[in-house]
Design an enzyme around this catalytic site. Sequence first.
Site, short mmCIF file in Angstrom:
data_model
loop_
_atom_site.label_atom_id
_atom_site.label_comp_id
_atom_site.label_asym_id
_atom_site.label_seq_id
_atom_site.Cartn_x
_atom_site.Cartn_y
_atom_site.Cartn_z
N SER A 1 0.80 -1.21 0.00
CA SER A 1 0.00 0.00 0.00
C SER A 1 0.84 1.27 0.00
O SER A 1 1.34 1.67 -1.05
CB SER A 1 -0.97 -0.05 1.18
N ASP B 1 -8.34 -5.42 -6.42
CA ASP B 1 -8.13 -4.18 -5.68
C ASP B 1 -8.64 -3.00 -6.51
O ASP B 1 -8.07 -2.68 -7.56
CB ASP B 1 -6.64 -4.02 -5.37
N HIS C 1 -6.45 -6.04 -2.10
CA HIS C 1 -5.39 -5.11 -1.71
C HIS C 1 -4.39 -5.77 -0.75
O HIS C 1 -3.19 -5.63 -0.91
CB HIS C 1 -6.04 -3.89 -1.05
#
Length: 541
Positions: free
Chosen positions: A208, A429, A498
């Site tokens: 991330s 994602d 994600h």
Amino acid sequence: MRLPIVSFVLLSLFCSGALSESKNAIDVFKRAEALTLGLVGSDHDFTHHQKLEKRTSSYLTDATRTPFPEFVVNGSAIPDVDFDIGESYAGLLPISSAFFPSANPEASDEITIWFNGGPGCSSFIGLLNENGPFLWQPGTFRPVQNPYTWVNLTNMLWVEQPVGVGYSQGVPDITDEIQLSQEFAGFYKQFAITFGLENRKVYLTGESYAGVSLSAINALKSLTSGASSTFRGIAINDPILGDSTLAQQVTVVPYVDYWASVFALNASFTATIHQRAEKCNYTTYYNTYLNFPPPPTPFPVLPNPFAFEERNCDLFDEVRYAALAVNPCFNVYHILDTCPHLWAQLGIVNSGDYAPPRAQVYFNRTDVQAAINAPVGTNWMLCTDKNVFGGANNDQLLGDRSLGPATDGTLARVIEATNNTIIGAGNLDFLLPTNGTLMALQNVTWNGKQGFQAYPATEFYTPYHPEYSEGALAGAGYLGLWGSERGLTFYQVQLAGHELPGYVPGAAYRVIELLLGRIKSFGDASDFTTQTGNYTGTSPF
């Protein structure tokens, strides 16, 4: 004067990560508020496989136990965990660290560090939901053993940073990734000296908000002389690399087209966003620059859609609101989720997440805090409500002032320094779509050329394997695509969101095997390096 970082770190054969982003990237997260046991792919019956055994290590000796008795964790006394997680160390040190050694003999000269994102989110997300020795994932009843913990492969360190995150102590006073790297440098140098890890190869992993890990690389390079550590590589999944307009706005309409049956948006809305994408120059930009090889020139910077009052070019949020109308439980991190919301032991992070009455966050429980040597009574939060980049005056209008690592040269320097950089994406994602990551990479010049010269289209193989825990299963076979050029490997996994290691633990395990040099490529059809026997599904056990 900046206070020294006093973070709470959990080190175990695991590592927990944080990542960096562009100038506007923090806005991405602000706007996102919101089987039976057996051999995978085989007919063989493996229901009688022995249970996972307690993890053991040669590290815990009288010599190591005596100096650090206050940091030793009793692996059989973790609340609600009905098995022994093995040797580990945790707690607050002046250098903010905790250590968990691996029993893998190939890990004797290395350490791997994991960061989560945010900025300001705890790396214990990775520990409890993704790659730790035990998992308590959303919607599940109790913690389970994790056969795919990265501790099986390497010594792992989870770091809650920067100051103000999780159990970490101190007052945030930084405004960019350079200052954060200085915090991390101070922490890691003391950690390595304290635990006798000065000469270890160092690998960074995470997801991330990738800039945090990438900036930490610079810190580790500066430690080469002080702590004699050698930075050897990095693996990050679903990272922020460039600006948010390129990552989200340019790619959102093609993303909706690809997953049209999942979004189930009506024809008139779909036609409207296509028209707006044309007017905002997103369609032309996408078709021009997402090519292999890319146009040999720096990509032009698109206007920030939030700089205009009408925001007609903010298609990402337009699609998100439409998706929430169709599916009130739409999850930007994993688009296949539908109602109801699942309760997560780590608490809520986005508006709309479900918080049952009287539910208690796991790491906010005093019995858990005592068991892992954390300061009892701490108000632990999944993602802090503090502005970790607010500077010494806690300016709420400030944010991370750093550019993304794909735009400021950091990523290129990392690739060229290690020739062992792995970047991945989960295709489910929505927050950071795969093609947004690829487009950012196509704008980077490393080792003499710009971008990938050919689309990364080789099939990504995850070994077939026996399953030991019904609560922690992993797919096998060809799960995605990959390609590698000039020291950078890119991969994508079709059914991952994600938090990629939590959704496809077998594929993530393979990533770490490649990072550590245990396999040659993602096309390697051999077994996992930590298993024995033939589990291809075509030969008898």
